[in-house]
Motif scaffolding. Sequence first.
Motif, PDB file in Angstrom:
ATOM      1  N   ALA A 148       1.062  -1.069  -0.022  1.00  0.00           N
ATOM      2  CA  ALA A 148      -0.249  -0.082  -0.059  1.00  0.00           C
ATOM      3  C   ALA A 148       0.843   1.306   0.046  1.00  0.00           C
ATOM      4  CB  ALA A 148      -0.905   0.096   1.187  1.00  0.00           C
ATOM      5  N   GLN A 149       0.392   2.257  -0.674  1.00  0.00           N
ATOM      6  CA  GLN A 149       1.264   3.508  -0.765  1.00  0.00           C
ATOM      7  C   GLN A 149       0.367   4.664  -0.428  1.00  0.00           C
ATOM      8  OE1 GLN A 149       4.405   4.144  -3.993  1.00  0.00           O
ATOM      9  NE2 GLN A 149       2.752   5.595  -4.664  1.00  0.00           N
ATOM     10  N   THR A 150       0.772   5.775   0.014  1.00  0.00           N
ATOM     11  CA  THR A 150       0.085   6.976   0.034  1.00  0.00           C
ATOM     12  C   THR A 150       0.930   8.121  -0.420  1.00  0.00           C
ATOM     13  OG1 THR A 150      -1.294   8.504   1.168  1.00  0.00           O
ATOM     14  CG2 THR A 150       0.531   7.589   2.763  1.00  0.00           C
ATOM     15  N   GLU A 151       0.558   8.912  -1.325  1.00  0.00           N
ATOM     16  CA  GLU A 151       1.247  10.386  -1.479  1.00  0.00           C
ATOM     17  C   GLU A 151       0.656  11.444  -1.250  1.00  0.00           C
ATOM     18  OE1 GLU A 151       4.449   8.941  -5.188  1.00  0.00           O
ATOM     19  OE2 GLU A 151       2.668   9.938  -5.666  1.00  0.00           O
ATOM     20  N   CYS A 152       1.216  12.423  -0.766  1.00  0.00           N
ATOM     21  CA  CYS A 152       0.674  13.585  -0.549  1.00  0.00           C
ATOM     22  C   CYS A 152       1.509  14.735  -0.493  1.00  0.00           C
ATOM     23  CB  CYS A 152       0.197  13.730   1.016  1.00  0.00           C
ATOM     24  SG  CYS A 152       1.426  13.445   2.098  1.00  0.00           S
ATOM     25  N   LEU A 153       0.928  16.175  -0.431  1.00  0.00           N
ATOM     26  CA  LEU A 153       1.842  17.191  -0.502  1.00  0.00           C
ATOM     27  C   LEU A 153       2.075  17.771   0.760  1.00  0.00           C
ATOM     28  CD1 LEU A 153       0.771  19.146  -3.690  1.00  0.00           C
ATOM     29  CD2 LEU A 153       2.285  17.534  -3.611  1.00  0.00           C
TER      30      LEU A 153
END
Length: 287
Positions: free
Chosen positions: A55-60
């Motif tokens: 699982a992966q999350t990307e955010c700013l």
Amino acid sequence: MDIDAARAIADTVLCAGPVLRPYRAAGHRDPGRWQFGMLMPADLAAADESLSAVAQTECLVEGGGPVRLRVLLRFLQVQRRSVYRWLPDLGRFKPVGSLDVDGVALVSCDEPVEHEQLVEVDDATLPAAGTRQTVRVSGGFARTELHDTRGRLVGQVVRHRRPLCAMLNVSAQPVPAPRPALRLRVWVENRTRAGADGDEVALTTALVATHLILSIEGGGFVSMVDPPGWAAEAVENCANVGLWPVLAGPPGRHDTLLATPRILRDHPADLLDHAADELLQLRNLAG
């Protein structure tokens, strides 16, 4: 920062169901009950494209100065609880679905065990390569004898959980935007191997209800639900796999992010009140 508040929200939307509904042995291999955020063992996922170990999350992150990041990985582990009846004539225990001890029914079922791993990352190690941390959960075995009010041995409860291994990776890259910003990536993989037992132990070697809580000092998270105009394109280019990030603090705060396998809105604290109302209704129905 509102890590405790985010933890309570995550428990409400992900973990409360398994805890509130014990899972009887008759159906304990049905994965439907553990449907949220399941990261399966690496070898099973490699052999079945319908399963995932990652699982992966990307955010700013907005901010031009040094930042300090805390990443909290949380998940449930499925522990097998087996109930046995003591057979005095044969001098041995017999596995049973349930056992009545002085009017109290004890059942064989699957139980959730909570795990957390905290990783702290400073500005010097955050960019590009970032940091990796191996997460290990030791296996466990416990036996509890059961006696009635007269002290007679009537059975035992055996709890067994398998060792788990996961990898957590945190990295960041600058984003071309009108304001100083980083694209933060947090990636988690279940590296446990089910081995020859395969499907039989799939649930007990999975990371269940996997989610992340991120907090930051020296910067702020950009809303992934309703980003400001300057960040809209960069948000659209973020890749989230099995996790969806939302702002988790009170309205106006941008220092805490919650990434879960369920799609939520920003600042979802009112979910706690709704969950309390639902629990009260269930209690009333149960009498």
